[in-house]
Design a protein around this motif. Sequence first.
Motif, PDB file in Angstrom:
ATOM      1  N   ARG A  77       0.842  -1.188   0.000  1.00  0.00           N
ATOM      2  CA  ARG A  77       0.000   0.000   0.000  1.00  0.00           C
ATOM      3  C   ARG A  77       0.888   1.252   0.000  1.00  0.00           C
ATOM      4  NH1 ARG A  77      -5.268  -0.649   1.450  1.00  0.00           N
ATOM      5  NH2 ARG A  77      -5.311   1.341   2.555  1.00  0.00           N
ATOM      6  N   PRO A  78       1.580   1.490  -1.113  1.00  0.00           N
ATOM      7  CA  PRO A  78       2.550   2.594  -1.158  1.00  0.00           C
ATOM      8  C   PRO A  78       1.930   3.967  -0.982  1.00  0.00           C
ATOM      9  CG  PRO A  78       2.181   1.675  -3.354  1.00  0.00           C
ATOM     10  CD  PRO A  78       1.519   0.753  -2.392  1.00  0.00           C
ATOM     11  N   GLY A  79       0.636   4.089  -1.186  1.00  0.00           N
ATOM     12  CA  GLY A  79      -0.010   5.389  -1.033  1.00  0.00           C
ATOM     13  C   GLY A  79      -0.352   5.749   0.403  1.00  0.00           C
ATOM     14  N   ASP A  80      -0.252   4.791   1.315  1.00  0.00           N
ATOM     15  CA  ASP A  80      -0.598   5.052   2.715  1.00  0.00           C
ATOM     16  C   ASP A  80       0.511   5.830   3.421  1.00  0.00           C
ATOM     17  OD1 ASP A  80      -2.968   3.748   2.456  1.00  0.00           O
ATOM     18  OD2 ASP A  80      -2.480   2.069   3.787  1.00  0.00           O
ATOM     19  N   THR A  81       0.113   6.755   4.259  1.00  0.00           N
ATOM     20  CA  THR A  81       1.070   7.394   5.157  1.00  0.00           C
ATOM     21  C   THR A  81       1.140   6.594   6.444  1.00  0.00           C
ATOM     22  OG1 THR A  81      -0.651   8.825   6.087  1.00  0.00           O
ATOM     23  CG2 THR A  81       0.623   9.685   4.219  1.00  0.00           C
ATOM     24  N   TYR A  82       2.324   6.563   7.055  1.00  0.00           N
ATOM     25  CA  TYR A  82       2.455   5.817   8.302  1.00  0.00           C
ATOM     26  C   TYR A  82       3.609   6.378   9.116  1.00  0.00           C
ATOM     27  CZ  TYR A  82       6.669   3.264   6.837  1.00  0.00           C
ATOM     28  OH  TYR A  82       7.938   2.934   6.453  1.00  0.00           O
ATOM     29  N   ALA A  83       3.595   6.017  10.386  1.00  0.00           N
ATOM     30  CA  ALA A  83       4.704   6.334  11.286  1.00  0.00           C
ATOM     31  C   ALA A  83       4.852   5.172  12.250  1.00  0.00           C
ATOM     32  CB  ALA A  83       4.449   7.634  12.044  1.00  0.00           C
ATOM     33  N   ILE A  84       6.073   5.031  12.785  1.00  0.00           N
ATOM     34  CA  ILE A  84       6.345   4.017  13.808  1.00  0.00           C
ATOM     35  C   ILE A  84       6.743   4.748  15.085  1.00  0.00           C
ATOM     36  CG2 ILE A  84       7.739   2.025  14.460  1.00  0.00           C
ATOM     37  CD1 ILE A  84       8.257   1.501  11.511  1.00  0.00           C
ATOM     38  N   LEU A  85       6.070   4.437  16.173  1.00  0.00           N
ATOM     39  CA  LEU A  85       6.408   5.020  17.469  1.00  0.00           C
ATOM     40  C   LEU A  85       7.163   3.979  18.288  1.00  0.00           C
ATOM     41  CD1 LEU A  85       3.075   6.883  18.338  1.00  0.00           C
ATOM     42  CD2 LEU A  85       5.010   7.636  16.947  1.00  0.00           C
ATOM     43  N   GLU A  86       8.384   4.313  18.681  1.00  0.00           N
ATOM     44  CA  GLU A  86       9.250   3.392  19.415  1.00  0.00           C
ATOM     45  C   GLU A  86       9.666   4.011  20.740  1.00  0.00           C
ATOM     46  OE1 GLU A  86      11.439   0.868  21.165  1.00  0.00           O
ATOM     47  OE2 GLU A  86      10.476   0.217  19.289  1.00  0.00           O
ATOM     48  N   ALA A  87       9.365   3.308  21.829  1.00  0.00           N
ATOM     49  CA  ALA A  87       9.647   3.837  23.160  1.00  0.00           C
ATOM     50  C   ALA A  87      11.138   3.933  23.448  1.00  0.00           C
ATOM     51  CB  ALA A  87       8.966   2.966  24.221  1.00  0.00           C
ATOM     52  N   ARG A  88      11.919   3.042  22.866  1.00  0.00           N
ATOM     53  CA  ARG A  88      13.351   3.052  23.103  1.00  0.00           C
ATOM     54  C   ARG A  88      14.053   3.992  22.119  1.00  0.00           C
ATOM     55  NH1 ARG A  88      15.252  -0.728  26.270  1.00  0.00           N
ATOM     56  NH2 ARG A  88      17.197  -1.008  25.127  1.00  0.00           N
ATOM     57  N   ASP A  89      15.369   4.084  22.237  1.00  0.00           N
ATOM     58  CA  ASP A  89      16.129   5.001  21.389  1.00  0.00           C
ATOM     59  C   ASP A  89      16.826   4.302  20.236  1.00  0.00           C
ATOM     60  OD1 ASP A  89      15.480   7.265  22.935  1.00  0.00           O
ATOM     61  OD2 ASP A  89      17.058   6.781  24.380  1.00  0.00           O
ATOM     62  N   ALA A  90      16.448   3.069  19.973  1.00  0.00           N
ATOM     63  CA  ALA A  90      17.094   2.312  18.906  1.00  0.00           C
ATOM     64  C   ALA A  90      16.130   1.291  18.335  1.00  0.00           C
ATOM     65  CB  ALA A  90      18.347   1.614  19.436  1.00  0.00           C
ATOM     66  N   ILE A  91      16.434   0.833  17.133  1.00  0.00           N
ATOM     67  CA  ILE A  91      15.687  -0.233  16.484  1.00  0.00           C
ATOM     68  C   ILE A  91      16.073  -1.571  17.116  1.00  0.00           C
ATOM     69  CG2 ILE A  91      15.623  -1.557  14.311  1.00  0.00           C
ATOM     70  CD1 ILE A  91      15.651   1.063  12.810  1.00  0.00           C
ATOM     71  N   GLY A  92      15.146  -2.507  17.125  1.00  0.00           N
ATOM     72  CA  GLY A  92      15.499  -3.857  17.545  1.00  0.00           C
ATOM     73  C   GLY A  92      14.577  -4.483  18.562  1.00  0.00           C
ATOM     74  N   GLY A  93      13.855  -3.677  19.341  1.00  0.00           N
ATOM     75  CA  GLY A  93      12.928  -4.238  20.317  1.00  0.00           C
ATOM     76  C   GLY A  93      13.626  -5.143  21.317  1.00  0.00           C
ATOM     77  N   THR A  94      13.170  -6.376  21.420  1.00  0.00           N
ATOM     78  CA  THR A  94      13.753  -7.342  22.347  1.00  0.00           C
ATOM     79  C   THR A  94      15.247  -7.498  22.129  1.00  0.00           C
ATOM     80  OG1 THR A  94      11.676  -8.580  22.498  1.00  0.00           O
ATOM     81  CG2 THR A  94      13.687  -9.764  23.052  1.00  0.00           C
ATOM     82  N   TRP A  95      15.667  -7.457  20.866  1.00  0.00           N
ATOM     83  CA  TRP A  95      17.068  -7.688  20.541  1.00  0.00           C
ATOM     84  C   TRP A  95      17.942  -6.483  20.844  1.00  0.00           C
ATOM     85  CZ3 TRP A  95      17.753 -12.536  20.458  1.00  0.00           C
ATOM     86  CH2 TRP A  95      16.709 -13.367  20.035  1.00  0.00           C
ATOM     87  N   ASP A  96      17.339  -5.350  21.111  1.00  0.00           N
ATOM     88  CA  ASP A  96      18.087  -4.192  21.608  1.00  0.00           C
ATOM     89  C   ASP A  96      18.059  -4.139  23.128  1.00  0.00           C
ATOM     90  OD1 ASP A  96      19.414  -1.506  21.244  1.00  0.00           O
ATOM     91  OD2 ASP A  96      17.597  -0.866  22.268  1.00  0.00           O
ATOM     92  N   LEU A  97      16.980  -4.642  23.719  1.00  0.00           N
ATOM     93  CA  LEU A  97      16.819  -4.588  25.166  1.00  0.00           C
ATOM     94  C   LEU A  97      17.769  -5.546  25.876  1.00  0.00           C
ATOM     95  CD1 LEU A  97      15.188  -3.757  27.754  1.00  0.00           C
ATOM     96  CD2 LEU A  97      13.674  -5.695  27.226  1.00  0.00           C
ATOM     97  N   PHE A  98      17.780  -6.803  25.438  1.00  0.00           N
ATOM     98  CA  PHE A  98      18.551  -7.830  26.143  1.00  0.00           C
ATOM     99  C   PHE A  98      20.004  -7.823  25.683  1.00  0.00           C
ATOM    100  CE2 PHE A  98      14.181  -9.467  26.395  1.00  0.00           C
ATOM    101  CZ  PHE A  98      14.077  -9.618  27.770  1.00  0.00           C
ATOM    102  N   ARG A  99      20.914  -7.625  26.642  1.00  0.00           N
ATOM    103  CA  ARG A  99      22.348  -7.541  26.332  1.00  0.00           C
ATOM    104  C   ARG A  99      23.166  -8.499  27.201  1.00  0.00           C
ATOM    105  NH1 ARG A  99      23.769  -3.148  23.006  1.00  0.00           N
ATOM    106  NH2 ARG A  99      21.853  -2.333  22.081  1.00  0.00           N
ATOM    107  N   TYR A 100      22.557  -9.505  27.770  1.00  0.00           N
ATOM    108  CA  TYR A 100      23.295 -10.397  28.655  1.00  0.00           C
ATOM    109  C   TYR A 100      24.231 -11.308  27.843  1.00  0.00           C
ATOM    110  CZ  TYR A 100      19.428 -13.633  27.508  1.00  0.00           C
ATOM    111  OH  TYR A 100      18.496 -14.411  26.868  1.00  0.00           O
ATOM    112  N   PRO A 101      25.235 -11.901  28.488  1.00  0.00           N
ATOM    113  CA  PRO A 101      26.218 -12.724  27.773  1.00  0.00           C
ATOM    114  C   PRO A 101      25.564 -13.892  27.030  1.00  0.00           C
ATOM    115  CG  PRO A 101      26.990 -12.244  29.983  1.00  0.00           C
ATOM    116  CD  PRO A 101      25.573 -11.768  29.922  1.00  0.00           C
ATOM    117  N   GLY A 102      25.951 -14.063  25.777  1.00  0.00           N
ATOM    118  CA  GLY A 102      25.477 -15.184  24.987  1.00  0.00           C
ATOM    119  C   GLY A 102      24.112 -15.003  24.364  1.00  0.00           C
ATOM    120  N   ILE A 103      23.461 -13.836  24.555  1.00  0.00           N
ATOM    121  CA  ILE A 103      22.121 -13.621  24.021  1.00  0.00           C
ATOM    122  C   ILE A 103      22.069 -14.001  22.538  1.00  0.00           C
ATOM    123  CG2 ILE A 103      22.707 -11.161  23.778  1.00  0.00           C
ATOM    124  CD1 ILE A 103      19.166 -12.599  24.196  1.00  0.00           C
ATOM    125  N   ARG A 104      21.101 -14.812  22.180  1.00  0.00           N
ATOM    126  CA  ARG A 104      21.003 -15.352  20.825  1.00  0.00           C
ATOM    127  C   ARG A 104      19.572 -15.767  20.547  1.00  0.00           C
ATOM    128  NH1 ARG A 104      19.873 -20.269  22.248  1.00  0.00           N
ATOM    129  NH2 ARG A 104      20.894 -21.254  24.057  1.00  0.00           N
TER     130      ARG A 104
END
Length: 505
Positions: free
Chosen positions: A27-54
């Motif tokens: 739907r290329p004619g649609d306007t949209y925005a993404i609201l992200e509470a954090r300061d980076a892309i990634g969601g869960t994968w940006d939040l969790f930084r413990y050793p070995g996270i995979r």
Amino acid sequence: MTEHVDVLIVGAGLSGIGAAWRLQRQRPGDTYAILEARDAIGGTWDLFRYPGIRSDSDMYTLSYPFRPWREPESLASGEKIRRYIQETADEAGITAKIRFGTRVTRATWSSTKSRWTVHTASGDILTSNFLYGCAGYYDYEHGYQPDFPGIAEYTGRLVHPQSWPADLDWTGKRVIVIGSGATAVTLVPAMAADAAHVTMLQRSPTYVTPLPGRDAVAVLARRLLPPHAANRVARAKNILLTQAFYQLARHRPRLVRRALREIALRFLKDPAYVDEHFKPRYDPWDQRLCVIPSGDLYRSIRTGRASVVTDHIDTFTPSGIRLRSGAVLDADVVVSATGLSLLPVGGIELVVDGVTVDVGGSVSYRGLMLGGVPNFAYCIGYVNASWTLRADLSHRYVLKLLDHMDQHDLAAATPVTPEGTGRPLLDLSSGYVQRALDLFPRQGDHDPWLIRQNYLRDVLTTPRADVTRDMSFTPRSGLAHDAAALRGSDSAPGSTSVSGSPKVV
């Protein structure tokens, strides 16, 4: 002036970026925005930084079907997954559409305008025709932390994986990891490489299953086929194997129990140890199986760098933990891998025509909308397969619904709440799920309110699903009805059938 977009996506993680990619393409004619509470892309994968996270799912199914996974690992590190999501957003021009540091707190629907008004913690207000929650179901602010007796007396370092301190050094130290879920089985071998010793302390055993770090079929396919074709081969193979194993576990649990025990014995060579620490009381897939790449947890135990203790905590002591059995485990560092807290629809307060929606008292429509709530969808993945498989089907269904509404000049679509409800939305016995059952909507007892954790079925039926079934629509012409007529009606203005009312708190 309040900014308006056609579609507002909440969350810039794996789901939100995938939804934006599909939206732009279809739907290329649609306007949209993404609201992200954090300061980076990634969601869960940006939040969790413990050793070995995979990943605990193979990347050929966790990655997007429209952007092949090109790295050699089948089970990838959190950093590589985060980079993959970021690159997908950058290449598609999605990053420019993201408002970082913007946490949605409240969204109110007006039937007279057929529009959502979305409020953020920073005071910004946006409006949209359709609201799509892609923030997953984890509470990003707080992990689950039991109030262990004596915990205030402990003089060592106590950490929770969800808030991993960057300055933590466990080199040469005694470490206890409390828990036996996916986080714990990841942490133990990762920390064991440098720690003096790591003890995994569990109340009861969990099923674990080794998987190769690299996929032999994917490696061969890449040698013989172009990237997209090779990815499809690896993806199809892993989908079939995962679904077949799940169905086998549900229908022949004793057989799968024996197979998992035999695999553990091949690594650990000690039947008594396996039966004490890796023989759960429940059946396989009553809880999600924990994946250990190339058997790394077992290998750490065999080398003596890690061990498992199955017991209950009596109390923390200044130097460690005393168990109910009377044994004492000393530790310089205790990692409380005790689980996550769940939060439906990203913690957003939903209000429909002045009535607050009780999400936990609602019924889930196709596992992605709520009965009685117009023009709203939320995205959650499978419990028995990669998150992205179901997320991508959800994106495609939402777009099909939007296309139908455009084709028929419809302003709003509201699932009509059925009579009766069935089992919980998340059908697992895991503690983190059981603690949050009342917060999430329930399933109905028939389609399209019944959710089957079966990708092979869903991939055939979802693209062909009837978007009008059990759905009330509001024509755009109906918005001209006056307020008096609206107050005197039980249905939304101009609706073609009676809509279920949102439940109230």
